[in-house]
Scaffold this motif. Structure first.
Motif, PDB file in Angstrom:
ATOM      1  N   UNK A   1       0.809  -1.220   0.000  1.00 18.17           N
ATOM      2  CA  UNK A   1       0.000   0.000   0.000  1.00 18.17           C
ATOM      3  C   UNK A   1       0.845   1.273   0.000  1.00 18.17           C
ATOM      4  N   UNK A   2       2.174   1.122   0.003  1.00 17.42           N
ATOM      5  CA  UNK A   2       3.078   2.275   0.097  1.00 17.42           C
ATOM      6  C   UNK A   2       2.820   3.301  -1.002  1.00 17.42           C
ATOM      7  N   UNK A   3       2.618   2.846  -2.209  1.00 19.31           N
ATOM      8  CA  UNK A   3       2.422   3.747  -3.341  1.00 19.31           C
ATOM      9  C   UNK A   3       0.945   3.936  -3.679  1.00 19.31           C
ATOM     10  N   UNK A   4       0.089   3.767  -2.675  1.00 14.96           N
ATOM     11  CA  UNK A   4      -1.349   3.924  -2.867  1.00 14.96           C
ATOM     12  C   UNK A   4      -1.909   4.884  -1.815  1.00 14.96           C
ATOM     13  N   UNK A   5      -1.542   6.161  -1.908  1.00 20.57           N
ATOM     14  CA  UNK A   5      -1.978   7.122  -0.889  1.00 20.57           C
ATOM     15  C   UNK A   5      -3.501   7.249  -0.781  1.00 20.57           C
ATOM     16  N   UNK A   6      -4.206   7.088  -1.869  1.00 23.75           N
ATOM     17  CA  UNK A   6      -5.668   7.199  -1.812  1.00 23.75           C
ATOM     18  C   UNK A   6      -6.266   6.054  -1.001  1.00 23.75           C
ATOM     19  N   UNK A   7      -5.703   4.860  -1.141  1.00 26.23           N
ATOM     20  CA  UNK A   7      -6.177   3.706  -0.369  1.00 26.23           C
ATOM     21  C   UNK A   7      -5.838   3.913   1.107  1.00 26.23           C
ATOM     22  N   UNK A   8      -4.635   4.390   1.382  1.00 27.08           N
ATOM     23  CA  UNK A   8      -4.245   4.691   2.765  1.00 27.08           C
ATOM     24  C   UNK A   8      -5.213   5.696   3.381  1.00 27.08           C
ATOM     25  N   UNK A   9      -5.554   6.728   2.638  1.00 26.29           N
ATOM     26  CA  UNK A   9      -6.461   7.762   3.126  1.00 26.29           C
ATOM     27  C   UNK A   9      -7.845   7.178   3.421  1.00 26.29           C
TER      28      UNK A   9
ATOM     29  N   UNK B   1      -7.656   5.224   6.634  1.00 20.36           N
ATOM     30  CA  UNK B   1      -7.632   6.129   7.784  1.00 20.36           C
ATOM     31  C   UNK B   1      -9.044   6.671   8.056  1.00 20.36           C
ATOM     32  N   UNK B   2      -9.771   6.993   7.008  1.00 19.39           N
ATOM     33  CA  UNK B   2     -11.162   7.454   7.176  1.00 19.39           C
ATOM     34  C   UNK B   2     -12.009   6.361   7.822  1.00 19.39           C
ATOM     35  N   UNK B   3     -11.783   5.127   7.407  1.00 18.61           N
ATOM     36  CA  UNK B   3     -12.540   3.993   7.972  1.00 18.61           C
ATOM     37  C   UNK B   3     -12.251   3.893   9.463  1.00 18.61           C
TER      38      UNK B   3
END
Length: 123
Positions: free
Chosen positions: A104-112, A115-117
């Protein structure tokens, strides 16, 4: 209004109506991937509702964090949550049983979205 300006508004409207907004598609994909990651990886220990009572939690010496804890929620920012998700608990001095998710390192939208979840689980 000038004819050129009017034509610009029509063009923008048609582009948007015909799927010109690729950002929405990308966000929908990030939301879907984050939900898949949550269900396949996070629920095991943190539980479906984020209470830290997933089926794998019983076997852990250090119990998983409850995302429902308002004290914890107010003590941490989204950057730290995302760091733990990607780099694991040991990266911030937490238990190493919180596994990293380097994919997930290069997937900032998924990380975000993850975090919202985590934030929504406290509500």
């Amino acid at each position: 209004m000038s004819r050129t300006l009017a034509l610009c508004f029509v063009f923008v409207g048609l582009t948007t109506a015909c799927g010109g907004d690729k950002g929405s598609d990308a966000n929908a994909a990030a939301v879907a991937e984050a939900e898949k990651v949550w269900q396949e990886r996070c629920v095991t220990c943190h539980g479906a509702d984020g209470s830290g009572n997933g089926p794998g939690a019983a076997a852990l010496e250090v119990k998983p964090r409850s995302f429902k804890d308002p004290t914890w929620q107010s003590s941490v920012d989204n950057e730290r949550i995302k760091k733990v998700i990607v780099e694991g608990g040991a990266s911030v001095g937490l238990n190493a049983a919180m596994a990293p998710n380097p994919d997930l390192k290069d997937k900032p939208a998924v990380q975000e979205e993850l975090a919202k979840k985590v934030r929504k689980l406290a509500q």
